[in-house]
Design an enzyme around this catalytic site. Structure first.
Site, PDB file in Angstrom:
ATOM      1  N   LEU A  26       0.989  -1.055  -0.274  1.00  0.00           N
ATOM      2  CA  LEU A  26      -0.044   0.039   0.119  1.00  0.00           C
ATOM      3  C   LEU A  26       0.823   1.086   0.085  1.00  0.00           C
ATOM      4  O   LEU A  26       1.966   1.219   0.536  1.00  0.00           O
ATOM      5  CB  LEU A  26      -0.953   0.015   1.260  1.00  0.00           C
ATOM      6  CG  LEU A  26      -0.377  -0.003   2.660  1.00  0.00           C
ATOM      7  CD1 LEU A  26       0.309   1.353   3.125  1.00  0.00           C
ATOM      8  CD2 LEU A  26      -1.476  -0.515   3.513  1.00  0.00           C
ATOM      9  N   ARG A  27       0.320   2.274  -0.702  1.00  0.00           N
ATOM     10  CA  ARG A  27       0.913   3.677  -0.462  1.00  0.00           C
ATOM     11  C   ARG A  27       0.125   4.721   0.301  1.00  0.00           C
ATOM     12  O   ARG A  27      -1.066   4.636   0.289  1.00  0.00           O
ATOM     13  CB  ARG A  27       0.995   4.212  -1.933  1.00  0.00           C
ATOM     14  CG  ARG A  27       1.539   3.567  -3.041  1.00  0.00           C
ATOM     15  CD  ARG A  27       1.388   3.517  -4.395  1.00  0.00           C
ATOM     16  NE  ARG A  27      -0.263   3.574  -4.563  1.00  0.00           N
ATOM     17  CZ  ARG A  27      -0.640   3.476  -5.676  1.00  0.00           C
ATOM     18  NH1 ARG A  27      -0.093   4.114  -6.802  1.00  0.00           N
ATOM     19  NH2 ARG A  27      -2.071   3.433  -5.702  1.00  0.00           N
ATOM     20  N   GLY A  34      11.991  15.416  -8.988  1.00  0.00           N
ATOM     21  CA  GLY A  34      11.527  16.420  -8.121  1.00  0.00           C
ATOM     22  C   GLY A  34      12.896  16.575  -6.884  1.00  0.00           C
ATOM     23  O   GLY A  34      13.912  16.614  -7.410  1.00  0.00           O
ATOM     24  N   CYS A  49       9.631   4.309   4.079  1.00  0.00           N
ATOM     25  CA  CYS A  49      10.027   2.955   3.405  1.00  0.00           C
ATOM     26  C   CYS A  49      11.162   3.066   2.524  1.00  0.00           C
ATOM     27  O   CYS A  49      12.224   2.546   2.867  1.00  0.00           O
ATOM     28  CB  CYS A  49       8.838   2.581   2.699  1.00  0.00           C
ATOM     29  SG  CYS A  49       7.337   2.089   3.699  1.00  0.00           S
TER      30      CYS A  49
HETATM   31  P1  NAD Z   1       4.280   2.757  12.297  1.00  0.00           P
HETATM   32  O1  NAD Z   1       5.932   3.104  13.028  1.00  0.00           O
HETATM   33  O2  NAD Z   1       3.445   3.695  11.977  1.00  0.00           O
HETATM   34  O3  NAD Z   1       3.688   1.702  13.218  1.00  0.00           O
HETATM   35  C1  NAD Z   1       4.331   0.716  13.838  1.00  0.00           C
HETATM   36  C2  NAD Z   1       3.369   0.304  15.258  1.00  0.00           C
HETATM   37  O4  NAD Z   1       3.913  -0.752  15.868  1.00  0.00           O
HETATM   38  C3  NAD Z   1       3.498   1.598  16.359  1.00  0.00           C
HETATM   39  O5  NAD Z   1       2.256   2.060  16.547  1.00  0.00           O
HETATM   40  C4  NAD Z   1       4.178   1.010  17.539  1.00  0.00           C
HETATM   41  O6  NAD Z   1       3.698   1.641  18.755  1.00  0.00           O
HETATM   42  C5  NAD Z   1       3.619  -0.596  17.273  1.00  0.00           C
HETATM   43  N1  NAD Z   1       4.505  -1.305  18.111  1.00  0.00           N
HETATM   44  C6  NAD Z   1       5.724  -1.528  18.045  1.00  0.00           C
HETATM   45  N2  NAD Z   1       6.213  -2.404  18.923  1.00  0.00           N
HETATM   46  C7  NAD Z   1       5.073  -3.204  19.225  1.00  0.00           C
HETATM   47  C8  NAD Z   1       4.879  -4.434  20.240  1.00  0.00           C
HETATM   48  N3  NAD Z   1       5.698  -5.003  20.590  1.00  0.00           N
HETATM   49  N4  NAD Z   1       3.642  -4.632  20.514  1.00  0.00           N
HETATM   50  C9  NAD Z   1       2.431  -3.882  19.711  1.00  0.00           C
HETATM   51  N5  NAD Z   1       2.721  -2.971  18.884  1.00  0.00           N
HETATM   52  C10 NAD Z   1       3.874  -2.510  18.837  1.00  0.00           C
HETATM   53  O7  NAD Z   1       4.948   1.656  11.029  1.00  0.00           O
HETATM   54  P2  NAD Z   1       4.338   1.752   9.716  1.00  0.00           P
HETATM   55  O8  NAD Z   1       4.507   2.689   8.802  1.00  0.00           O
HETATM   56  O9  NAD Z   1       3.104   1.115   9.700  1.00  0.00           O
HETATM   57  O10 NAD Z   1       5.157   0.119   8.702  1.00  0.00           O
HETATM   58  C11 NAD Z   1       5.119  -0.945   9.716  1.00  0.00           C
HETATM   59  C12 NAD Z   1       5.704  -1.963   8.820  1.00  0.00           C
HETATM   60  O11 NAD Z   1       5.018  -1.891   7.289  1.00  0.00           O
HETATM   61  C13 NAD Z   1       7.372  -1.438   8.499  1.00  0.00           C
HETATM   62  O12 NAD Z   1       8.090  -2.821   8.414  1.00  0.00           O
HETATM   63  C14 NAD Z   1       7.174  -0.887   7.060  1.00  0.00           C
HETATM   64  O13 NAD Z   1       8.283  -0.896   6.405  1.00  0.00           O
HETATM   65  C15 NAD Z   1       6.116  -1.591   6.497  1.00  0.00           C
HETATM   66  N6  NAD Z   1       5.616  -0.803   5.300  1.00  0.00           N
HETATM   67  C16 NAD Z   1       5.008   0.483   5.399  1.00  0.00           C
HETATM   68  C17 NAD Z   1       4.552   1.153   4.482  1.00  0.00           C
HETATM   69  C18 NAD Z   1       3.849   2.529   4.659  1.00  0.00           C
HETATM   70  O14 NAD Z   1       3.475   2.940   3.695  1.00  0.00           O
HETATM   71  N7  NAD Z   1       3.912   3.074   5.955  1.00  0.00           N
HETATM   72  C19 NAD Z   1       3.907   0.145   3.304  1.00  0.00           C
HETATM   73  C20 NAD Z   1       4.352  -1.040   3.316  1.00  0.00           C
HETATM   74  C21 NAD Z   1       5.234  -1.564   4.196  1.00  0.00           C
END
Ligand code: NAD
Length: 493
Positions: A152-153, A272, A279
Site C-alpha cells: 500500500l501507498r 523532484g 519505506c
Molecule cells: P508505524 O511506525 O507507523 O507503526 C508501527 C506500530 O507498531 C506503532 O504504532 C508501534 O507502537 C507498534 N509497536 C511496536 N512494537 C510493538 C509491540 N511489541 N507490540 C505492539 N505494537 C508495537 O509503522 P508503519 O509505517 O505502519 O510500518 C510498519 C511496517 O510496514 C514496516 O516494516 C514498514 O516498512 C512496512 N510498510 C510500511 C508502509 C507505509 O507506507 N508506511 C507500506 C508498506 C510496508
C-alpha cells in the site's frame, strides 16, 4: 476468520480496518496504550483517506482494539505482524520490535495458528520468527509462519489494500497457503466488490488481482527488491532531470517519451526533490545490507541513496541561486509531509530542506494540509511559523517553495498568490505548475528539469537575475535553448 493485527501504525491500522471491511473479526493491538485509548474513543491517529469511514463502520463490531498481544492471539486464528522495522545505525533494519512481538505471540499459542509477517523485513526473517516462536515455548506443530508483504501507498492506502494489483503469499506449508487464501478470498474472488456499501474502485484501477504464491524467502525478497527498484527509478529520473535542466530540455517531455515504452512505463518517472518516507530510504539501505551479508556487491543501491540526498541539496542550491544569500530571507514553504495525501513526515525531504534553510539563517513559514501537527514535534513553536493556508504561507515572503505534491497546491489562484508575495519567486520541487502559466502570471518560476522562462513582458532587470556560478545561471535561464532561439518566448540573457 478471527484475526489479530499487531502494530497499529500506518500499515496495521489500514490492514485491520480493511480486513474487517472484507468480513473478518479483527483485534488491532498496539503497545502504545494512548493510541489504543484514542482508537477506542473513535479518534483516528493518522491522516489517511477513507480510513476514518472504515474505522467508524467497524469499530466495536468487527474491529476491536487491545494493548495485549497474548489476549488477542488467544482469540485469533491468524496473527499479522505490522510493527515498525526502522533503520538501525549500520543501515540494516532494527528487527527488535518484530522479535519481541514474536516472543509475546509464542506465549499465547496453544493450537495451530498462522503468523503472518507483513512488516517489511530482510529475506529469511520468517525463519527467525519461527525460531523465536519455538524458543519461547510454542509447539512445532502449532507454528506456521508466512510472509505477506504489503504494497500500500500512504495517501491511497485503503483502496490500495482493497484493490491491490497483486497479493503476494510467501508460504512454506499447506496450512499457511489455505489460511491466506481464505483471508483474501473476498478480494481474489471479487465477492467484496459486489457487497452493498463496498468502497468503490478508484478510477483507472482494476479489480483484477494477481495472486502470486511463492515461498517465504522469495516473498520477502519481492518486497525489498520492489521498493529498491522504485527508488532507483526516482533517482534515475532525477539525474536525467538535472541534465535536462542544464541543456534546456524539458523533463516532462522527456518522461512522456521514456514512459511511453511499455518496458519502462510512466509511473515513478517524476522529477523532484527525491524520495522520502518511512519505506524507500530504509528499504534501499536494508536491501543493500542483505546483499552485503550475502557477499554480493550491490553498490548501485548506495548510488541511488547518494543521488537522492544530492537532489535535495541541489534544491537548496537552487534556492540560493534564486535568492543569493539566505540569512534574513523570509521563505514560505508549501508542504511538510514526505508526499501528498498523508501526515507522515518521516524522512520527508521537505523537513530536511527547511532544516537546511534555517541553518543558513532564513526564516520559514510553512503550510501543510495534514502534517503540521506532526511537524511541530520537529519544529516547535518559534523555530518556524505555521500558516492557516497556502496564501498566508506566501504573504510578504521573498520566495515560496513547493516541497510536497499535494494536489491542492497545484490549483492555487496565481494572481492572488502573486499579490500577497513580497518578491514573485516560486521554487517548485515537485513540478506542480506549468512554467508558461507561471511566467504569464509574473513569477520567476524555478522547477526541476525544466528551464526558467523569462518572457518579454517581464521587467528587463530580471534578465540575468540569477546568482551563483555560470553553470547554475545556464541551467536557470534555459541555456542553450534560448540562444538557439528554439523557444520564441524566451529572451536570451
Ligand atoms: P508505524 O511506525 O507507523 O507503526 C508501527 C506500530 O507498531 C506503532 O504504532 C508501534 O507502537 C507498534 N509497536 C511496536 N512494537 C510493538 C509491540 N511489541 N507490540 C505492539 N505494537 C508495537 O509503522 P508503519 O509505517 O505502519 O510500518 C510498519 C511496517 O510496514 C514496516 O516494516 C514498514 O516498512 C512496512 N510498510 C510500511 C508502509 C507505509 O507506507 N508506511 C507500506 C508498506 C510496508
Amino acid at each position: 476468520m478471527r484475526i489479530a493485527v499487531v502494530g497499529a501504525g500506518y500499515v496495521g491500522l489500514v490492514s485491520a480496518a480493511c480486513l474487517a471491511e472484507i468480513g473478518h473479526d479483527v483485534i488491532l493491538v498496539d503497545a502504545d496504550v494512548n493510541r489504543i485509548a484514542d482508537l477506542n474513543r473513535g479518534e483516528v491517529p493518522i491522516h489517511e483517506r477513507l480510513l476514518s469511514e472504515l474505522l467508524q463502520r467497524h469499530r466495536c463490531q468487527r474491529l476491536t482494539f487491545s494493548s495485549s498481544v497474548s489476549a488477542a492471539v488467544v482469540q485469533s486464528e491468524a496473527v499479522f505482524i505490522t510493527v515498525g522495522t526502522p533503520q538501525a545505525d549500520g543501515g540494516e533494519p532494527d528487527l527488535s520490535y518484530v522479535e519481541s512481538v514474536a516472543a509475546e505471540i509464542a506465549s499465547a499459542i496453544s493450537e495451530p495458528k498462522l503468523v503472518v509477517e507483513k512488516s517489511t523485513v530482510p529475506v529469511c526473517t520468517c525463519e527467525s520468527i519461527r525460531k523465536v516462536l519455538l524458543l519461547h515455548g510454542a509447539e512445532l506443530s502449532h507454528v506456521s509462519v508466512a510472509s505477506n508483504p504489503e504494497f500500500l501507498r500512504e495517501g491511497t492506502a485503503v483502496t490500495d489494500f482493497l484493490y491491490p494489483d497483486r497479493i503476494v503469499m510467501g508460504v512454506d506449508d499447506d496450512f499457511s497457503a489455505a489460511m491466506l487464501y481464505s483471508i483474501y478470498r473476498p478480494l481474489t474472488q471479487g465477492t467484496y466488490y459486489q457487497q452493498e456499501g463496498a468502497i468503490p474502485c478508484p478510477l483507472g484501477q482494476s479489480a483484477t488481482i494477481q495472486t502470486i504464491v511463492t515461498n517465504a524467502r522469495s516473498a520477502e525478497l519481492i518486497k525489498h527488491a520492489s521498493n529498491a527498484f522504485l527508488a532507483m527509478k526516482i533517482s534515475y529520473i532525477n539525474v536525467v532531470a538535472n541534465i535536462a535542466e542544464t541543456v534546456g530540455a524539458d523533463i516532462d517531455q522527456v518522461c512522456a517519451g521514456i514512459g511511453a515504452d511499455p518496458r519502462i512505463g510512466p509511473e515513478f518517472l517524476k522529477a523532484g526533490i527525491g524520495y522520502g518516507g518511512s519505506c524507500f530510504p530504509k528499504d534501499v539501505s536494508a536491501f543493500h545490507s542483505v546483499a552485503e551479508q550475502c557477499g554480493i556487491d550491490f553498490s548501485l543501491l548506495a548510488e541511488v541513496t547518494r543521488i537522492n540526498t544530492q537532489q535535495r541539496l541541489n534544491f537548496v542550491k537552487k534556492v540560493r541561486n534564486a535568492l543569493w544569500t539566505l540569512r534574513g530571507k523570509r521563505i514560505g514553504a508549501l508542504g511538510l509531509a514526505f508526499k501528498g495525501g498523508t501526515d507522515d513526515i518521516r524522512e520527508s525531504p521537505a523537513i530536511a530542506i527547511i532544516q537546511d534553510l534555517l541553518k543558513e539563517g532564513a526564516s520559514v513559514c510553512a503550510y501543510d494540509p495534514a502534517a503540521m501537527l506532526k511537524a511541530r514535534e520537529v519544529f516547535p513553536a518559534g523555530s518556524i511559523q505555521y500558516a492557516d493556508n497556502e496564501y498566508e504561507a506566501a504573504t510578504r515572503r521573498d520566495a515560496l517553495l513547493v516541497l510536497t505534491d499535494w494536489r491542492q497546491f497545484g490549483v492555487l489562484d496565481l494572481l492572488k498568490l502573486r499579490a500577497v508575495m513580497k518578491l514573485p519567486i516560486v521554487i517548485d520541487g515537485r513540478n506542480l505548475f506549468n512554467p508558461s502559466q507561471m511566467a504569464a502570471a509574473g513569477f520567476l518560476y524555478y522547477s526541476v528539469g525544466r528551464a526558467l522562462q523569462i518572457t518579454e513582458t517581464m521587467p528587463s532587470l530580471w534578465h540575468g537575475i540569477h546568482f551563483g556560478p555560470p553553470a547554475a545561471r545556464m541551467a536557470a535561464t534555459g541555456w542553450p535553448d534560448n540562444r538557439r532561439g528554439l523557444h520564441k518566448e524566451l529572451v536570451s540573457t
